[in-house]
Design an enzyme around this catalytic site. Structure first.
Site, PDB file in Angstrom:
ATOM      1  NE  ARG B  51      42.819  35.615  28.708  1.00 44.38           N
ATOM      2  CZ  ARG B  51      41.511  35.401  28.684  1.00 44.38           C
ATOM      3  NH1 ARG B  51      40.687  36.218  29.321  1.00 44.38           N
ATOM      4  NH2 ARG B  51      41.012  34.377  28.028  1.00 44.38           N
ATOM      5  CB  SER B  71      44.034  40.388  33.998  1.00 44.67           C
ATOM      6  OG  SER B  71      42.736  40.917  34.112  1.00 44.67           O
ATOM      7  CE  LYS B 142      44.474  34.549  32.642  1.00 44.24           C
ATOM      8  NZ  LYS B 142      43.756  35.818  32.577  1.00 44.24           N
ATOM      9  NE  ARG B 174      36.371  35.070  37.744  1.00 46.96           N
ATOM     10  CZ  ARG B 174      35.754  35.205  36.560  1.00 46.96           C
ATOM     11  NH1 ARG B 174      36.455  35.330  35.461  1.00 46.96           N
ATOM     12  NH2 ARG B 174      34.437  35.243  36.488  1.00 46.96           N
ATOM     13  CB  SER B 210      42.117  36.704  35.896  1.00 45.48           C
ATOM     14  OG  SER B 210      43.436  36.580  35.462  1.00 45.48           O
ATOM     15  N   GLY B 320      38.116  41.408  36.498  1.00 50.04           N
ATOM     16  CA  GLY B 320      36.689  41.147  36.720  1.00 50.04           C
ATOM     17  C   GLY B 320      36.408  39.721  37.147  1.00 50.04           C
TER      18      GLY B 320
END
Lengths: 340, 340, 340, 340
Positions: B51, B71, B142, B174, B210, B320
């Site tokens: 990332r 992500s 993000k 998150r 994320s 996720g």
């Protein structure tokens, strides 16, 4: 010709044998067990002791001539469970039998001798069942792998292992088993076996093989459906390989056929693998370059997610590493169903 | 009101910026980029440098006011790729905008201040877009996480971090972002925010958040569809959360609606998580007890497999950790499509 | 003959280039940098993007003819850091130089061509340094590996890769590099190179090789100490391989020699590996059967723990995978020290 | 007062009980076994079935009042093995005893009740041994953890678990056990227990605790040395905690004391942990931000490498997660030796 019933139950750990009570409640006795086929929650790789633990606790509870086949790895949504194959007193539409090869010497694992042993045993089992090769829907095999100790034994004998990488030995072992099945079912000619092991191209549409450190021989389970479509109150099994790891269409096709017969899915047996070309339908995947997570774990999670979603059931048997078990990048698929 | 087009391209590594050339070939200039949203092939967890690498190589190539949202995690069949959101000179059926919160102090990550910052910024962005809350189909965020260094900073200030576990800080971050979105979209009342963060129950149907170590503020992307169904030559976006990780039916439902409109899927934005109860529809899963593999990796692989299979495309955005982003154990789902 | 100084600094992430300021504070300019040798915190395996990230951020900050060598993996106690090799205006007791091979075609990685390229380049570099082979204490190499994409390229050309396993390609590449070094330093005869690559027996006592996806050529760093023992205010380097992964005695031996000279350790360069026989001094180890964690990660953690404990410093360069770099199961070891 | 001998043997797998034969060959009968303490080759975390497998195969082979304590994780150079503590007919210089707490309810794990149960049982065991608190050199405990199932049980009862993260529950359980030991050995006052569990500061110099899913109670082993230094032909045990994970000096100090007495090391019992501050002596470590590999695995590998190197033996008991077992970032250390 052995008529069989099939039942599955969740397990709370690899050491959980409480499904035996549920089997009894369903009217079957442990003495009728032909095979215990399970998914346990280890990594499904070399050091998966969940398989060994399950084998240890189950083998004392089932008949001597029954086999255990534990496949490790319930990545993603998959639910650890055991599937019982039990002898039925009446015809069920399904017949099955089990057997063993002799123990394979460490240097035989993954070789033409391994394939030959499997081929011979499967041929005998199919004959014993009295079914045609077309009626065979699934040949499930648990086969050995190479540990550091077995590698040292081979070196000590001045021989050469098929590979010095213990994880890779699992793939080599699965492939030899698959080629043996293909030969026994006339999917390839006996003469092709040696070349097959070299080129790794031929495959069987009915093979489902997994490797483990918990055994030295191959445990073999053969399942046949004796009619084209299942009658009322009977079981059926149909199989057709997935072309790749996202081949939803073939799953849907089989499910629709079952629906048309008024059937309900009892169990799904699927193989999954990371396409060795590093791509699926031209799109790159990263399963073969992920050094934190072996590709078989990736593949089980993804294909398990797809099948569980389509079937609406997470207690499905999805096993990773489909070398020679369906087309490259895909995997064999067999669905057992019951028409109420 | 900013009309946007959306295009996606595979990447050969997190450092691959060659999609810029494809974007130009498609008639867009880098100056039109509003957001680069990508899936990179790291572990998607705390130490995912894929990332950071992607953020480093992209941030010098896009306008100052554009955002990157990378992500990590392309487990299973998923294909690493980038999705461009570009300003369009004409109406497209879709509108979008982007923004940042201020940088969050380490001890604010995952707290009510974090949620408040997000709520304020999203509220402004929606107002700026000039759309109704119902038209908002997706809010992608993000947000930061806690590293060992940030934890030490907090301790050095005599303050308390939301958690001392770096991986768990991703989930806390998150959730705070999701609660902020829910408040901004009136899915929960502003007064509920504090309680929400304590109970972890409320959720947003449009949130997709994320966490990453590569930033200190929150990068926010808001997507709205300005009409109920997409017109010919236009884009549409529809969203409805998955109830659990095997909820194929809602995916099929959205795909059928798109098909009815004659549309073709452009991109799917989905969140996935391991059900915190340890079960899916009553069946045990093992994602929360697997100490070799974090549950977010399991969840991405499984839900990614399901979506890729149903859509027939592995270049989908599956992220996720769905705390507060859809019902517990499920996750938000938004599909963007084009009617040719 | 290039006199060099050596300095090391911790990094807060693979993207951290703040050590440049500390270098300046120590009186050196970026233009004097010959090599940046770093340990970054990725998995040190195929998908280690911490290395690529470090290479990307550093390569724009150092002279064109300088090289970066980033080795991933700071398992256990190891501290991520960079070591600068800088040109000194005065004699320091140490001399060093750097170079590149040409880019290797994918099918050349790990082969006799690879070894040949390395051998030629190292031979030139040693000649350029004007030192004897005995004065060379360390040859550090960063060499390429095979990704899924490179494997496809090879297949597309109808050629055969050295292996189809991406992780194993790292070992093959390291070994070819090590054999090239051994040939250049006359540790093996040039004529033995081809056989060496087949048997994997010969080794170099001075080689330290690591593989990465972030490059296509080999980056090479050669370090020589120009005197037997270091003079006051000078640097020295001594090397002697570890016989196995628990060979504390050789580390202690070198440390005592340094102590006798009144020296202080500046940096340790060590290679570590899981003994391929699955045993250390007759005791079984499990590094080669752990499918959750590659053996190179195990080895770095264990040998890193031993060296850091004995030296009292966790900023040491311990790299995993010592094929041909020291005796089987052991690894090369070089300590650089300063006599104040 | 129970005199004990101590013997250790390697195991070829967690299911290997062949050391029983070696024990017999050494003149002991299985009926004399007080404890089987083992290192097995799983991940040492929540889903480590190597521990359960070992417990299953051993528990049928040892006396009812004997205990098993299996600690998972032989990362790096460590060799899987079992250590037998056997009752001796003659004085040996060592005395030991074993016991159990009652089964802990899921919501008690890691709490003050847990610590209290441990404290009471250890107090009784020390009294039973008839030794002073200073003579106690080691209290080894195996304690339960929280699985997804136990978490659901707690939720079903409307109670709150100590944590909802199964891996973190291992740490909480270890800490409660350690605090219980500290209270029993008067290292902290009984009144401090509750505060200790909140602040996580106090620690015991003699505690070595590990958690597992394979039990619901705590298995406890107490070892005491009845004299200051060991006589000829006798055993001795000395202990002193490591201050941090690279504290070679304390290991060397104990080894030198043993050497001075003419002794030979029989076994080392050590605890290891990743310093929670993210640093060792000011240098950053990455064990707490590595989402691919839990910090306990890192710590075992590194400290195991250091101890094995210094002792020259890889069959040592190094256990990960040292909360309250030695100073923060360090760990308890006990060496048992024999003077021939």
């Amino acid at each position: 010709m052995v008529a069989v019933d099939i039942l599955k139950f969740p397990i709370s750990s690899p050491a959980d044998t409480s499904p035996l009570e549920k089997l009894r409640a369903a009217g079957y006795d442990a003495s009728q067990i032909l095979a215990v086929i399970g998914k346990t929650e280890g990594n499904g790789c070399v050091n998966d002791f969940s398989r060994t633990l399950a084998a240890v606790v189950w083998e004392s509870k089932i008949p001597n001539d029954a086999v255990t086949i534990f496949s490790g790895g319930t990545e993603g949504v998959l639910c650890p469970h055991v599937t019982f194959i039990v002898r039925s007193h009446e015809a069920t539409g399904l017949s099955a039998t089990v057997g063993h090869t002799k123990a394979l010497a460490p240097d035989q694992v993954g070789t033409v001798e391994h394939a030959g042993e499997v081929s011979q045993t499967v041929t005998s089992l199919v004959k014993e069942l009295g079914v045609s090769q077309e009626q065979v829907q699934l040949v499930l095999i648990k086969c050995p792998l190479l540990t550091s100790e077995k590698l040292e034994t081979i070196r000590g004998q001045g021989k050469h292992p098929i590979t010095t990488d213990t994880y890779e030995s699992m793939a080599k072992s699965r492939y030899a088993s698959a080629v043996g099945i293909a030969a026994a079912l006339d999917e390839i000619a006996e003469a092709q076996v040696e070349e097959a092991l070299r080129t790794e191209h031929p495959w069987s549409a009915k093979a489902s093989c997994s490797s483990g450190a918990e055994l030295d021989d191959c445990h073999i389970f053969v399942l046949a459906s004796d009619i084209k479509s299942a009658a009322q109150g009977q079981l059926g099994a149909i199989s057709k390989p997935m072309k790749d790891a996202i081949d939803a269409s073939v799953i849907i096709e089989l499910l629709e056929q079952i629906k048309k017969e008024g059937g309900q899915v009892v169990q799904v047996f699927a193989k999954a693998e990371a396409d060795p070309r590093g791509q699926i339908r031209g799109w790159r995947h990263t399963m073969n370059t992920d050094s934190d997570l072996h590709s078989t774990r990736h593949a089980r999670a993804a294909v398990g997610g797809l099948i569980a979603g389509l079937v609406g059931d997470t207690q499905v048997y999805v096993s990773g590493g489909a070398e020679g078990q369906g087309p490259s990048g895909g995997g064999s698929l067999c669905i057992v169903y019951r028409v109420p």
